[in-house]
Motif scaffolding. Sequence first.
Motif, PDB file in Angstrom:
ATOM      1  N   LEU A 206     -38.463 -41.343  22.323  1.00 46.41           N
ATOM      2  CA  LEU A 206     -39.409 -41.242  20.898  1.00 46.41           C
ATOM      3  C   LEU A 206     -40.382 -42.330  20.558  1.00 46.41           C
ATOM      4  N   ALA A 207     -39.794 -43.588  20.788  1.00 49.82           N
ATOM      5  CA  ALA A 207     -40.778 -44.837  20.721  1.00 49.82           C
ATOM      6  C   ALA A 207     -41.905 -44.842  21.683  1.00 49.82           C
ATOM      7  N   SER A 208     -41.786 -44.261  22.881  1.00 51.66           N
ATOM      8  CA  SER A 208     -42.617 -44.142  23.780  1.00 51.66           C
ATOM      9  C   SER A 208     -43.830 -42.890  23.301  1.00 51.66           C
ATOM     10  N   LYS A 319     -46.416 -37.163  36.577  1.00 49.85           N
ATOM     11  CA  LYS A 319     -47.738 -36.884  36.063  1.00 49.85           C
ATOM     12  C   LYS A 319     -48.175 -38.499  35.544  1.00 49.85           C
ATOM     13  N   GLU A 320     -49.391 -38.415  35.278  1.00 45.52           N
ATOM     14  CA  GLU A 320     -50.020 -39.615  34.683  1.00 45.52           C
ATOM     15  C   GLU A 320     -49.601 -39.635  33.062  1.00 45.52           C
ATOM     16  N   THR A 321     -49.414 -38.647  32.527  1.00 44.28           N
ATOM     17  CA  THR A 321     -48.784 -38.608  31.193  1.00 44.28           C
ATOM     18  C   THR A 321     -47.392 -38.521  31.173  1.00 44.28           C
ATOM     19  N   ALA A 322     -46.457 -38.811  32.278  1.00 45.24           N
ATOM     20  CA  ALA A 322     -45.144 -38.772  31.841  1.00 45.24           C
ATOM     21  C   ALA A 322     -44.568 -40.195  31.766  1.00 45.24           C
ATOM     22  N   TYR A 323     -43.487 -40.169  31.069  1.00 45.94           N
ATOM     23  CA  TYR A 323     -42.854 -41.671  30.609  1.00 45.94           C
ATOM     24  C   TYR A 323     -41.600 -41.688  31.574  1.00 45.94           C
ATOM     25  N   PHE A 324     -41.224 -42.807  31.816  1.00 46.01           N
ATOM     26  CA  PHE A 324     -40.014 -43.102  32.673  1.00 46.01           C
ATOM     27  C   PHE A 324     -39.114 -44.068  31.710  1.00 46.01           C
ATOM     28  N   ILE A 325     -37.845 -43.707  31.595  1.00 44.24           N
ATOM     29  CA  ILE A 325     -36.788 -44.401  30.937  1.00 44.24           C
ATOM     30  C   ILE A 325     -35.515 -44.546  31.769  1.00 44.24           C
ATOM     31  N   ASN A 326     -34.979 -45.819  31.768  1.00 49.67           N
ATOM     32  CA  ASN A 326     -34.017 -46.355  32.537  1.00 49.67           C
ATOM     33  C   ASN A 326     -32.692 -46.875  31.488  1.00 49.67           C
ATOM     34  N   GLY A 349     -46.010 -44.663  30.793  1.00 49.39           N
ATOM     35  CA  GLY A 349     -45.314 -46.175  30.388  1.00 49.39           C
ATOM     36  C   GLY A 349     -43.864 -46.067  30.709  1.00 49.39           C
ATOM     37  N   ALA A 350     -43.190 -47.157  30.571  1.00 51.09           N
ATOM     38  CA  ALA A 350     -41.805 -47.027  30.755  1.00 51.09           C
ATOM     39  C   ALA A 350     -40.843 -47.618  29.759  1.00 51.09           C
ATOM     40  N   ALA A 351     -39.755 -47.482  29.398  1.00 49.84           N
ATOM     41  CA  ALA A 351     -38.743 -48.036  28.601  1.00 49.84           C
ATOM     42  C   ALA A 351     -37.494 -48.318  29.099  1.00 49.84           C
ATOM     43  N   MET A 369     -46.654 -55.859  29.680  1.00 50.56           N
ATOM     44  CA  MET A 369     -47.538 -54.673  29.911  1.00 50.56           C
ATOM     45  C   MET A 369     -47.279 -53.785  28.590  1.00 50.56           C
ATOM     46  N   GLU A 370     -48.229 -53.492  27.855  1.00 56.17           N
ATOM     47  CA  GLU A 370     -48.331 -53.088  26.488  1.00 56.17           C
ATOM     48  C   GLU A 370     -47.382 -51.663  26.462  1.00 56.17           C
ATOM     49  N   ASN A 371     -47.563 -50.739  27.483  1.00 53.35           N
ATOM     50  CA  ASN A 371     -46.973 -49.664  27.459  1.00 53.35           C
ATOM     51  C   ASN A 371     -45.628 -49.586  27.895  1.00 53.35           C
ATOM     52  N   VAL A 372     -44.801 -50.714  28.137  1.00 55.13           N
ATOM     53  CA  VAL A 372     -43.517 -51.018  28.349  1.00 55.13           C
ATOM     54  C   VAL A 372     -42.555 -51.478  27.320  1.00 55.13           C
TER      55      VAL A 372
END
Length: 423
Positions: A206-208, A319-326, A349-351, A369-372
Amino acid sequence: MHRPAPTHAKHCCSLPSPCKECFLVSFARGGSWRPPPCPLAMGNTKWADAGQASAIAGRRRERLIPRSGPPVRSECLDGKRGETGSPHQLEGKTMKAVMYTNRRADRILQFTSDFPDVDWAVVWSPEEFENGVADADLVVLSNRICTPELGAALARGRTDRLRWVHFSSAGIERGVNMGLPRDIPVTTSARAKAPVCAEHAMMLLLASSRRIWEIRENQQRHYWARNELNFTMRSIEGQTLVLVGLGGIGAEVARKAKSFDMRVVAVTRGAAPTPDVDDTVPRRRMCEAFADADAVIVATASDPSSFRLIGSDAFAAMKETAYFINIARGEIVGESALISALRAGQIAGAALDVAEDEPLDPKSPLWDMENVIITPHVSAAGSTNDYFRLRALFAENLNRFRAGRPLDNLYHFDDGRALPATN
């Protein structure tokens, strides 16, 4: 103070909101929301004042909760009662357990009062552990304290009396690496911390998707960025979430994701589908699944088969619009491949709650990285209920061990999975 237990006809299992203890025993048996016969109706047990209450099923109800000290009762799956407070002799001797921890405030220390019929020895160093394990039937420890030194102490100190190793953690990859014995059962506490880990995963998602870093930056600038954020924020309703791993944590992430009306696809080594998963695919088709993902959450166990499982080919498929979370383990992901994908704009982005080497190097480009989003391996922190689940899982396995029945969450060294008991 003694209080009579409620009669079976009136106990909480007949109500929409089960009591905490009843729910947690059912959780230990597979997570059913509809609990089996309530432990409150199992006989004379010492109960705390009715002023103790817990919020279950979304609303607060007054419940009687056992004190930490008295014996914990649980019921075997075949319907027979087991009681950790009853005398138990193993090969003519009282059952001895060695607990190793390096934290004086470790909540797992409460086992020593919750299971008083076990002869507990708490140790604080590999040297003390080596001496204590010599006449132990059971060892209790956690993944975070496993080191080569501890593995060597275990190998030197153990005898044929050692019959069971239990981890208070879900992951045990450090234990495997230090050299756990493979000739006796090793069990984990998988599922005990699944709810809070899944909560953290959804928070990161959600934060991403809601661009929390932009919100925070604009707040610090005292800038009302309504127009800009209207075009960058995204809802997760109707989006496709790809879960890597469908164990206890993965299944709980799926359940929470469905409450947000997401489509859930699981990449799994063979776990049975759950009602909260729309589709499952094998690992060999992982990149196909990633191509359709609006978000990927990694929740699989760390073992040789998952080392660097996710690399440049997986990120290239997204996708370029997808987020990755680990929220699993850092070594499952090729960190350099992730950094390259972020720099190239291959993903949005990634979280990350974990890193390949922890703590994350202060010089890592991921920090800037601002999108991490980075959290310091705290997905399991903050729960007020995880100890009760740990206790319920251990009580169930203690009963099984004494009855000579298969243990729950038994770790399989051949494929690195901890599987639920089948009977």
